[in-house]
Every structure is written in structure tokens, then in C-alpha cells.
Design a protein around this motif. Structure first.
Motif, PDB file in Angstrom:
ATOM      1  N   PRO A  25       0.814  -1.231   0.000  1.00 53.70           N
ATOM      2  CA  PRO A  25       0.000   0.000   0.000  1.00 53.70           C
ATOM      3  C   PRO A  25       0.842   1.274   0.000  1.00 53.70           C
ATOM      4  N   ARG A  26       1.994   1.228   0.642  1.00 49.77           N
ATOM      5  CA  ARG A  26       2.897   2.383   0.625  1.00 49.77           C
ATOM      6  C   ARG A  26       3.348   2.676  -0.805  1.00 49.77           C
ATOM      7  N   LEU A  27       3.743   1.629  -1.507  1.00 52.31           N
ATOM      8  CA  LEU A  27       4.229   1.793  -2.869  1.00 52.31           C
ATOM      9  C   LEU A  27       3.110   2.239  -3.805  1.00 52.31           C
ATOM     10  N   GLN A  28       1.955   1.608  -3.670  1.00 56.47           N
ATOM     11  CA  GLN A  28       0.834   1.912  -4.558  1.00 56.47           C
ATOM     12  C   GLN A  28       0.301   3.329  -4.369  1.00 56.47           C
ATOM     13  N   SER A  29       0.394   3.850  -3.168  1.00 57.66           N
ATOM     14  CA  SER A  29      -0.128   5.195  -2.913  1.00 57.66           C
ATOM     15  C   SER A  29       0.934   6.285  -3.063  1.00 57.66           C
ATOM     16  N   LEU A  33       5.617   6.285  -7.454  1.00 59.78           N
ATOM     17  CA  LEU A  33       5.611   4.851  -7.739  1.00 59.78           C
ATOM     18  C   LEU A  33       4.231   4.298  -8.068  1.00 59.78           C
ATOM     19  N   GLY A  34       3.195   5.005  -7.680  1.00 57.52           N
ATOM     20  CA  GLY A  34       1.836   4.525  -7.915  1.00 57.52           C
ATOM     21  C   GLY A  34       1.521   4.247  -9.377  1.00 57.52           C
ATOM     22  N   HIS A  91      10.540   3.348   1.401  1.00 61.44           N
ATOM     23  CA  HIS A  91       9.320   2.668   1.842  1.00 61.44           C
ATOM     24  C   HIS A  91       9.640   1.317   2.494  1.00 61.44           C
ATOM     25  N   ALA A  92      10.581   0.586   1.926  1.00 60.20           N
ATOM     26  CA  ALA A  92      10.965  -0.701   2.509  1.00 60.20           C
ATOM     27  C   ALA A  92      11.546  -0.492   3.904  1.00 60.20           C
ATOM     28  N   THR A  95       8.772   0.347   6.289  1.00 59.86           N
ATOM     29  CA  THR A  95       8.018  -0.865   6.610  1.00 59.86           C
ATOM     30  C   THR A  95       8.746  -1.682   7.665  1.00 59.86           C
ATOM     31  N   MET A  96      10.051  -1.872   7.498  1.00 63.13           N
ATOM     32  CA  MET A  96      10.805  -2.644   8.482  1.00 63.13           C
ATOM     33  C   MET A  96      10.790  -1.959   9.845  1.00 63.13           C
ATOM     34  N   LYS A  97      10.865  -0.630   9.838  1.00 64.62           N
ATOM     35  CA  LYS A  97      10.811   0.120  11.092  1.00 64.62           C
ATOM     36  C   LYS A  97       9.435  -0.032  11.742  1.00 64.62           C
ATOM     37  N   ALA A  98       8.378   0.096  10.957  1.00 63.43           N
ATOM     38  CA  ALA A  98       7.014  -0.017  11.484  1.00 63.43           C
ATOM     39  C   ALA A  98       6.756  -1.406  12.073  1.00 63.43           C
TER      40      ALA A  98
END
Length: 123
Positions: A25-29, A33-34, A91-92, A95-98
Motif C-alpha cells: 500500500p505504501r508503494l501503490q499510494s 511509484l503509484g 518505503h521498505a 516498513t521494516m521500522k514499522a
């Protein structure tokens, strides 16, 4: 005593699914990159998601078998730029941090992902 695989240390299948569910979802939005998901049907996106899960599982030492194309063929003609790559890495990392992925595993994932850059970035 044998060391656990990266797959196991990332939480196995469920851990990688969680990573994928957070990252895509991060990438798509993303405003830049969307574009890679525009005009894609839900079925195609779902298939791509599952292929990503299978690819990550297989390459992290899990029991999954990846049936998709190699990264070079999969990304050929997409015109992925250095800037696209940098945004993806941001974004990656987020994501790893989240997901509170430990530093050692983050480093291993980053090393693996970096090895894919020549097959993904075209311009």
C-alpha cells in the motif's frame, strides 16, 4: 545448534505476508511509484502480491517455491529509475521500522534487495 534462516527470523510466512501487506500500500499510494499499479485489475494485483510473497519466502530460506519470472524479465520495460529505486528503499525501510524488524535482519534484507538493483533499475 544451527542458526535459524532469515525466513524464520522474519516470522516465517506470516511475517513476510505482514511485510508485504505493509509495503505494497505504501508503494501503490506513492505519488511517483503509484504509476506502476495504474490500470491494473484487482486480480493482477493479487497475483503480483502472492508472487512477491513467494519470492521473498523462497529467497529468505523458506519452503516456498517461486514460480514467477526472474527480476530482470519481470521489470524489463518498466523504466524504473534511480529515483524510483531510492523511493522504494525508503518505503521498505519504513516498513521494516514499522514492523520492528531487528537490525541484523534489516541489514540482511537490505543486502539482498541491493543485489537486485541491476536487474530492476533501467534508466
Amino acid at each position: 545448534m544451527s542458526q535459524q534462516s532469515l525466513y524464520e527470523r522474519l516470522g516465517g510466512y506470516e511475517g513476510i505476508v505482514g511485510f508485504t501487506n505493509n509495503l505494497l500500500p505504501r508503494l501503490q499510494s506513492d505519488p511517483q511509484l503509484g504509476r506502476f499499479w495504474q490500470n491494473r485489475g484487482n486480480d493482477g494485483i493479487a497475483r503480483e502480491r502472492q508472487l512477491l510473497i513467494d519470492y521473498l519466502c523462497a529467497n529468505a530460506g523458506g519452503p516456498m517455491y517461486y514460480t514467477g519470472r526472474d527480476m530482470k524479465l519481470s521489470h524489463k520495460g518498466m523504466k524504473i529509475s534511480e529515483r524510483d529505486w531510492a523511493i522504494f528503499l525508503e518505503h521498505a525501510g519504513a516498513t521494516m521500522k514499522a514492523l520492528h524488524v531487528p537490525r541484523q535482519e534489516c541489514d540482511e534484507v537490505a543486502s539482498f534487495v541491493s543485489s537486485l538493483k541491476p536487474d530492476i533499475v533501467e534508466v
